[in-house]
Write a protein that holds these residues in place. Structure first.
Motif, PDB file in Angstrom:
ATOM      1  N   TRP A 136       0.853  -1.180   0.000  1.00 46.08           N
ATOM      2  CA  TRP A 136       0.000   0.000   0.000  1.00 46.08           C
ATOM      3  C   TRP A 136       0.898   1.242   0.000  1.00 46.08           C
ATOM      4  O   TRP A 136       0.738   2.159   0.795  1.00 46.08           O
ATOM      5  CB  TRP A 136      -0.943  -0.034   1.208  1.00 46.08           C
ATOM      6  CG  TRP A 136      -2.073  -1.024   1.066  1.00 46.08           C
ATOM      7  CD1 TRP A 136      -2.351  -1.813  -0.013  1.00 46.08           C
ATOM      8  CD2 TRP A 136      -3.074  -1.321   2.045  1.00 46.08           C
ATOM      9  NE1 TRP A 136      -3.470  -2.588   0.237  1.00 46.08           N
ATOM     10  CE2 TRP A 136      -3.925  -2.301   1.493  1.00 46.08           C
ATOM     11  CE3 TRP A 136      -3.330  -0.857   3.337  1.00 46.08           C
ATOM     12  CZ2 TRP A 136      -5.026  -2.821   2.196  1.00 46.08           C
ATOM     13  CZ3 TRP A 136      -4.419  -1.371   4.034  1.00 46.08           C
ATOM     14  CH2 TRP A 136      -5.266  -2.346   3.452  1.00 46.08           C
ATOM     15  N   GLU A 149       0.490   3.705   3.161  1.00 50.98           N
ATOM     16  CA  GLU A 149      -0.785   3.668   3.891  1.00 50.98           C
ATOM     17  C   GLU A 149      -0.773   2.457   4.815  1.00 50.98           C
ATOM     18  O   GLU A 149      -0.484   1.335   4.395  1.00 50.98           O
ATOM     19  CB  GLU A 149      -1.947   3.576   2.889  1.00 50.98           C
ATOM     20  CG  GLU A 149      -3.296   3.547   3.578  1.00 50.98           C
ATOM     21  CD  GLU A 149      -4.445   4.022   2.692  1.00 50.98           C
ATOM     22  OE1 GLU A 149      -4.189   4.723   1.701  1.00 50.98           O
ATOM     23  OE2 GLU A 149      -5.595   3.682   3.010  1.00 50.98           O
ATOM     24  N   ARG A 150      -1.076   2.713   6.078  1.00 54.36           N
ATOM     25  CA  ARG A 150      -1.044   1.655   7.094  1.00 54.36           C
ATOM     26  C   ARG A 150       0.315   0.977   7.159  1.00 54.36           C
ATOM     27  O   ARG A 150       0.417  -0.234   7.382  1.00 54.36           O
ATOM     28  CB  ARG A 150      -2.127   0.594   6.848  1.00 54.36           C
ATOM     29  CG  ARG A 150      -3.512   1.146   6.570  1.00 54.36           C
ATOM     30  CD  ARG A 150      -3.978   2.083   7.630  1.00 54.36           C
ATOM     31  NE  ARG A 150      -5.338   2.568   7.379  1.00 54.36           N
ATOM     32  CZ  ARG A 150      -5.910   3.526   8.094  1.00 54.36           C
ATOM     33  NH1 ARG A 150      -5.258   4.109   9.089  1.00 54.36           N
ATOM     34  NH2 ARG A 150      -7.130   3.901   7.836  1.00 54.36           N
ATOM     35  N   VAL A 191      -3.608   0.437  -3.220  1.00 50.06           N
ATOM     36  CA  VAL A 191      -4.906   0.206  -3.873  1.00 50.06           C
ATOM     37  C   VAL A 191      -5.724   1.494  -3.972  1.00 50.06           C
ATOM     38  O   VAL A 191      -6.607   1.595  -4.825  1.00 50.06           O
ATOM     39  CB  VAL A 191      -5.729  -0.872  -3.133  1.00 50.06           C
ATOM     40  CG1 VAL A 191      -5.126  -2.241  -3.348  1.00 50.06           C
ATOM     41  CG2 VAL A 191      -5.861  -0.554  -1.643  1.00 50.06           C
ATOM     42  N   ASN A 192      -5.478   2.435  -3.070  1.00 46.98           N
ATOM     43  CA  ASN A 192      -6.060   3.767  -3.242  1.00 46.98           C
ATOM     44  C   ASN A 192      -5.108   4.515  -4.156  1.00 46.98           C
ATOM     45  O   ASN A 192      -4.021   4.913  -3.741  1.00 46.98           O
ATOM     46  CB  ASN A 192      -6.184   4.485  -1.890  1.00 46.98           C
ATOM     47  CG  ASN A 192      -7.149   3.759  -0.967  1.00 46.98           C
ATOM     48  OD1 ASN A 192      -8.241   3.374  -1.373  1.00 46.98           O
ATOM     49  ND2 ASN A 192      -6.731   3.545   0.272  1.00 46.98           N
ATOM     50  N   LYS A 271      -9.287  -1.420  -6.787  1.00 44.01           N
ATOM     51  CA  LYS A 271     -10.255  -1.156  -5.718  1.00 44.01           C
ATOM     52  C   LYS A 271     -11.260  -0.192  -6.325  1.00 44.01           C
ATOM     53  O   LYS A 271     -10.935   0.968  -6.582  1.00 44.01           O
ATOM     54  CB  LYS A 271      -9.535  -0.533  -4.528  1.00 44.01           C
ATOM     55  CG  LYS A 271     -10.435  -0.035  -3.413  1.00 44.01           C
ATOM     56  CD  LYS A 271      -9.605   0.513  -2.245  1.00 44.01           C
ATOM     57  CE  LYS A 271     -10.467   1.040  -1.121  1.00 44.01           C
ATOM     58  NZ  LYS A 271      -9.662   1.496   0.033  1.00 44.01           N
ATOM     59  N   GLU A 275     -14.843   2.936  -0.678  1.00 41.38           N
ATOM     60  CA  GLU A 275     -14.231   4.001   0.116  1.00 41.38           C
ATOM     61  C   GLU A 275     -13.811   5.190  -0.765  1.00 41.38           C
ATOM     62  O   GLU A 275     -12.723   5.736  -0.624  1.00 41.38           O
ATOM     63  CB  GLU A 275     -13.030   3.463   0.903  1.00 41.38           C
ATOM     64  CG  GLU A 275     -13.434   2.398   1.909  1.00 41.38           C
ATOM     65  CD  GLU A 275     -12.290   1.919   2.807  1.00 41.38           C
ATOM     66  OE1 GLU A 275     -11.129   1.980   2.380  1.00 41.38           O
ATOM     67  OE2 GLU A 275     -12.575   1.485   3.931  1.00 41.38           O
ATOM     68  N   ARG A 308     -10.893  -6.212  -6.246  1.00 41.44           N
ATOM     69  CA  ARG A 308     -11.119  -6.407  -4.801  1.00 41.44           C
ATOM     70  C   ARG A 308     -12.615  -6.384  -4.460  1.00 41.44           C
ATOM     71  O   ARG A 308     -13.394  -5.630  -5.047  1.00 41.44           O
ATOM     72  CB  ARG A 308     -10.348  -5.360  -4.005  1.00 41.44           C
ATOM     73  CG  ARG A 308      -8.860  -5.552  -4.189  1.00 41.44           C
ATOM     74  CD  ARG A 308      -8.050  -4.554  -3.427  1.00 41.44           C
ATOM     75  NE  ARG A 308      -7.920  -4.846  -2.019  1.00 41.44           N
ATOM     76  CZ  ARG A 308      -8.205  -3.985  -1.046  1.00 41.44           C
ATOM     77  NH1 ARG A 308      -8.685  -2.789  -1.329  1.00 41.44           N
ATOM     78  NH2 ARG A 308      -8.026  -4.313   0.214  1.00 41.44           N
ATOM     79  N   PHE A 310     -13.748  -5.630  -1.468  1.00 41.22           N
ATOM     80  CA  PHE A 310     -13.923  -4.805  -0.268  1.00 41.22           C
ATOM     81  C   PHE A 310     -14.808  -3.609  -0.632  1.00 41.22           C
ATOM     82  O   PHE A 310     -14.330  -2.508  -0.892  1.00 41.22           O
ATOM     83  CB  PHE A 310     -12.547  -4.355   0.217  1.00 41.22           C
ATOM     84  CG  PHE A 310     -12.545  -3.579   1.498  1.00 41.22           C
ATOM     85  CD1 PHE A 310     -13.084  -4.118   2.657  1.00 41.22           C
ATOM     86  CD2 PHE A 310     -11.977  -2.315   1.573  1.00 41.22           C
ATOM     87  CE1 PHE A 310     -13.062  -3.413   3.850  1.00 41.22           C
ATOM     88  CE2 PHE A 310     -11.951  -1.599   2.760  1.00 41.22           C
ATOM     89  CZ  PHE A 310     -12.497  -2.145   3.899  1.00 41.22           C
ATOM     90  N   LYS A 349     -11.184 -10.106   1.225  1.00 46.96           N
ATOM     91  CA  LYS A 349     -10.576 -10.103   2.562  1.00 46.96           C
ATOM     92  C   LYS A 349     -11.060 -11.325   3.334  1.00 46.96           C
ATOM     93  O   LYS A 349     -12.218 -11.722   3.195  1.00 46.96           O
ATOM     94  CB  LYS A 349     -10.947  -8.836   3.327  1.00 46.96           C
ATOM     95  CG  LYS A 349     -10.272  -7.595   2.780  1.00 46.96           C
ATOM     96  CD  LYS A 349     -10.400  -6.390   3.714  1.00 46.96           C
ATOM     97  CE  LYS A 349      -9.768  -5.179   3.038  1.00 46.96           C
ATOM     98  NZ  LYS A 349      -9.663  -4.002   3.906  1.00 46.96           N
ATOM     99  N   ASP A 354     -12.858  -6.018   8.397  1.00 48.26           N
ATOM    100  CA  ASP A 354     -11.609  -5.374   7.999  1.00 48.26           C
ATOM    101  C   ASP A 354     -10.442  -5.794   8.890  1.00 48.26           C
ATOM    102  O   ASP A 354      -9.931  -4.988   9.659  1.00 48.26           O
ATOM    103  CB  ASP A 354     -11.793  -3.841   8.055  1.00 48.26           C
ATOM    104  CG  ASP A 354     -10.694  -3.106   7.316  1.00 48.26           C
ATOM    105  OD1 ASP A 354      -9.939  -3.756   6.589  1.00 48.26           O
ATOM    106  OD2 ASP A 354     -10.600  -1.876   7.478  1.00 48.26           O
ATOM    107  N   GLU A 382      -2.249  -3.333  10.905  1.00 46.73           N
ATOM    108  CA  GLU A 382      -3.108  -2.164  11.104  1.00 46.73           C
ATOM    109  C   GLU A 382      -3.902  -2.239  12.406  1.00 46.73           C
ATOM    110  O   GLU A 382      -3.928  -1.290  13.187  1.00 46.73           O
ATOM    111  CB  GLU A 382      -4.063  -2.014   9.915  1.00 46.73           C
ATOM    112  CG  GLU A 382      -5.051  -0.870  10.085  1.00 46.73           C
ATOM    113  CD  GLU A 382      -5.932  -0.654   8.857  1.00 46.73           C
ATOM    114  OE1 GLU A 382      -5.781  -1.378   7.858  1.00 46.73           O
ATOM    115  OE2 GLU A 382      -6.779   0.257   8.912  1.00 46.73           O
TER     116      GLU A 382
HETATM  117  C1  GCU Z   1      -8.886  -0.523   5.471  1.00 48.33           C
HETATM  118  C2  GCU Z   1      -7.752   0.442   5.675  1.00 48.33           C
HETATM  119  C3  GCU Z   1      -7.590   1.364   4.499  1.00 48.33           C
HETATM  120  C4  GCU Z   1      -7.507   0.549   3.211  1.00 48.33           C
HETATM  121  C5  GCU Z   1      -8.696  -0.380   3.095  1.00 48.33           C
HETATM  122  C6  GCU Z   1      -8.610  -1.327   1.917  1.00 48.33           C
HETATM  123  O1  GCU Z   1     -10.117   0.149   5.524  1.00 48.33           O
HETATM  124  O2  GCU Z   1      -7.972   1.189   6.843  1.00 48.33           O
HETATM  125  O3  GCU Z   1      -6.431   2.120   4.701  1.00 48.33           O
HETATM  126  O4  GCU Z   1      -7.460   1.378   2.122  1.00 48.33           O
HETATM  127  O5  GCU Z   1      -8.778  -1.171   4.232  1.00 48.33           O
HETATM  128  O6  GCU Z   1      -8.356  -2.494   2.137  1.00 48.33           O
HETATM  129  O7  GCU Z   1      -8.834  -0.944   0.786  1.00 48.33           O
END
Ligand code: GCU
Length: 658
Positions: A136, A149-150, A191-192, A271, A275, A308, A310, A349, A354, A382
């Motif tokens: 990430w 991230e994380r 992924v973001n 992704k 989110e 994904r 999620f 996942k 999460d 995380e």
């Molecule tokens: C969790 C995490 C995020 C991440 C997301 C994901 O929510 O806190 O930082 O982007 O998972 O798996 O896409």
């Protein structure tokens, strides 16, 4: 020509490949047969070991006698190898070059045992063809999420401040560590996909190609996270509609260029509609439409899209008890079973929420027989102590992979699209921030190779390699601090599967109501009478009914639901008696006191190892233990006080609750 072994910068921890681990191999006479780049890698490894320890290596010759032969017998893509020993000789054969590399690391793992006695011919073959780490990592430092991230291990191995980090020797060393535990794929960005990172797909693909070049000699294919909106953000199109001809052509063209730069490119990770990331919903299209468009662009080149699963409503109203985030992935994706292209993999996942310390297995796994599923784990800690706490996740992952959602097949077998973990690695000198978190990465590799493997054995392998020549005492001590650490962490954090209760945003440390009135869908519903989420089919959100009959029945009633998941599935009074015979409230108090006591004990064990382990490693772990203990006490006191104040029920043992 032997390929030189990468030399990471001064001060970087050797992790599970210290020079001493190569001594048994390096004192022998070794013959290597075969040609090709990965054979050159094998040759380089053996040559370096022999040079250091006085052995000898020959390539494609017939020197007599020799102790070990490593033979490539074909040119296929198989990753299997055979190992045998007879008449004083050890032989490894493989029909594909990566198999030979894995065979070499098998010999390293066995150490002296590879050169003793007789071994019948054994064949080792990975159960899953894709064993992948998702980084990430951001290219540019994100204002909230930072470089990674994380990430809890410093910056990124690949990127720094908007640019490629350029330390390709370190990337090669990383690839080497990954190959030694069986990993064969890496996605190099988050992924973001933010604005800068979007460009990796097109005008910045050269930077990805450099990373791919560094990882390739260790049999690792490179993947890229892409934004679904790329045709608009990068291509200037007016739409990203997956059924639009222009959009499809744009992806086909962009993908062809990716393969020009990286001929063995693995594929895309996406992704979408999750989110805040863009996706096909904006055009009234389904996830299958989106995934299949990318699959079509990748198919002529042999690539795969990892789509994904999620996906959930992250703008929930906490007052609305009919919406259940846990249901979302199943509700979105099960109706699409059978619609995904053969080279589209749905990446799920392992749990429905999460990556909490305890979740049931996602009901999606097993519910889509006509779709290739990959199961995603989270090595980056995380929600499990952020690499400041020791939390070896092997037992949790193994429980997940061994569970049988339906008659016959286990999660490990249903993960036909592969096993993926969010990486816990960064540019930290110990790779993973907490030196003991290296065990998570190693164990993940082992479980991806063989999901039924005994995690305890993988831990032993890791200890054996990382601490060559460890005394029985040291070995026992390392096992003691690691093997029960996940359960210890579970004890002092959110109880009985209820999850979260973490500080919002960064997710470190306790905050019981931190997410209780937020839009994220992660509630515990504690009041003066009880706690937990009713997810039963009869009176709750219906989530329990998403499982196959046998599991749905188990989870439906508080009487049959396993204690450790009780509050995930049910809202019960504090006086509810668990199968253990304790009430819920007493269980909460007891486990929180026990958890802290276990951290104190582990810390003492670690402190007793001063002088027995490398001083830098010892100091780093000792420093992290001090923080873990502080944090565990904070968890204990906040959770216990919260539930004491809510329930008014005193602790039967009369301990201090604030
Ligand atoms: C969790 C995490 C995020 C991440 C997301 C994901 O929510 O806190 O930082 O982007 O998972 O798996 O896409």
């Amino acid at each position: 020509m032997p390929l030189p072994v990468p030399v990471p910068p001064e001060g970087v921890d050797p992790a599970w490949l210290p020079e001493q681990a190569f001594r048994p191999l390096g004192t022998r006479r070794v013959l290597i047969r075969g040609s090709g780049p990965l054979v050159d890698t094998v040759h380089g490894e053996v040559a370096a070991a022999c040079e250091r320890f006085g052995g000898r290596v020959d390539r494609d010759a017939s020197p007599e006698p020799f102790d070990l032969s490593l033979e490539l017998t074909g040119t296929d893509a198989a990753e299997a190898f055979t190992f045998e020993r007879g008449a004083g000789r050890t032989t490894v054969t493989a029909s594909g070059p990566s198999g030979l590399l894995y065979g070499l690391f098998h010999v390293v793992r066995l150490g002296e045992a590879a050169f003793r006695g007789e071994h019948r011919r054994e064949r080792h073959s990975p159960a899953l063809t894709l064993r992948m780490l998702d980084h990430w990592d951001n290219v540019a430092v994100h204002p909230v999420m930072g470089q990674v991230e994380r990430g809890y291990a410093g910056g990124s191995l690949f990127w720094a401040d908007g640019r490629a980090r350029g330390d390709l020797e370190r990337v090669r060393a990383y690839g080497r560590l990954l190959a030694a535990c069986g990993i064969n794929a890496v996605a190099v960005n988050n992924v973001n996909v933010h604005a800068t990172e979007a460009h990796l797909l097109t005008d910045r693909i050269g930077e990805v190609a450099d990373i791919a070049g560094a990882l390739r000699p260790y049999g690792i294919r490179t993947h890229l996270s892409v934004t679904f909106a790329a045709p608009m953000v990068l291509g200037g199109l007016a739409t990203a509609d997956p059924l639009d001809e222009g959009v499809r052509e744009w992806w086909a063209g962009a993908t062809a260029q990716v393969y020009e730069a990286i001929p063995d490119f693995g594929g895309y990770v996406v992704k979408a509609d999750s989110e805040g990331q863009p996706g096909p919903f904006a055009y009234g299209r389904s996830h299958a439409d989106g995934a299949n468009m990318l699959a079509a662009a990748l198919a002529p080149h042999g690539g795969t899209v990892h789509w994904r699963a999620f996906v959930y409503d992250h703008r929930q109203d906490w007052r609305d008890r009919t919406t259940d985030r846990a249901r979302a992935a199943y509700d979105h994706f099960v109706p699409l079973d059978g619609e995904f292209a053969p080279n589209a993999v749905l990446q799920v996942k392992h749990g429905p929420m999460d990556f909490q310390v305890r979740e049931p297995v996602s009901p999606l796994i097993g519910a889509m027989p006509h779709t290739r599923l990959a199961v995603e784990l989270q090595a980056t800690q995380e929600y499990t102590g952020q690499q400041r706490h020791v939390c070896w996740l092997g037992p949790m992952w193994s429980e997940v992979l061994r569970l049988r959602p339906e008659e016959g097949a286990s999660v490990g077998e249903l993960a036909r699209g592969g096993l993926v973990a969010v990486s816990n690695v960064g540019d930290d000198p110990f790779w993973t921030g907490h030196p003991l978190a290296q065990a998570n990465l190693y164990t993940f590799g082992g479980l991806a190779w063989s999901p039924q493997a005994d995690p305890g054995q993988l831990l032993d392998e890791w200890v054996g390699l990382t601490y060559p020549g460890a005394s029985t005492g040291l070995w026992e001590a390392l096992r003691k601090v690691l093997s029960g650490s996940w359960r210890t962490y579970e004890k002092y954090t959110a109880p009985l599967g209820v999850g979260f209760m973490v500080q919002p945003g960064h997710h470190y440390g306790p905050s019981v109501d931190g997410y209780e009135y937020s839009p994220w869908g992660t509630y515990h519903f504690a009041d003066r009478d009880g706690v937990g989420v009713d997810r039963s089919a009869a009176t709750g959100t219906g989530y329990a009914g998403q499982y196959t009959k046998a599991w749905a029945e188990v989870y439906e009633s508080p009487e049959t639901c396993p204690d450790e998941l009780l509050l995930f599935f049910h809202h019960v009074p504090y006086g509810h008696e668990l199968k253990s015979g304790k009430t819920v409230i007493q269980h909460i108090y007891d486990t929180h006191f026990e958890g802290v006591a276990e951290v104190e004990a582990a810390m003492e064990v670690w402190n007793s190892l001063a002088g027995l382990v490398d001083p830098a490693r010892h100091a780093r772990v000792a420093e992290r233990y001090a923080e873990q203990l502080r944090s565990a006490r904070e968890w204990r006191d906040q959770i216990n006080s919260y539930f004491f104040r809510k329930s008014g029920v005193p602790d039967a043992a009369g301990r201090v609750i604030h």
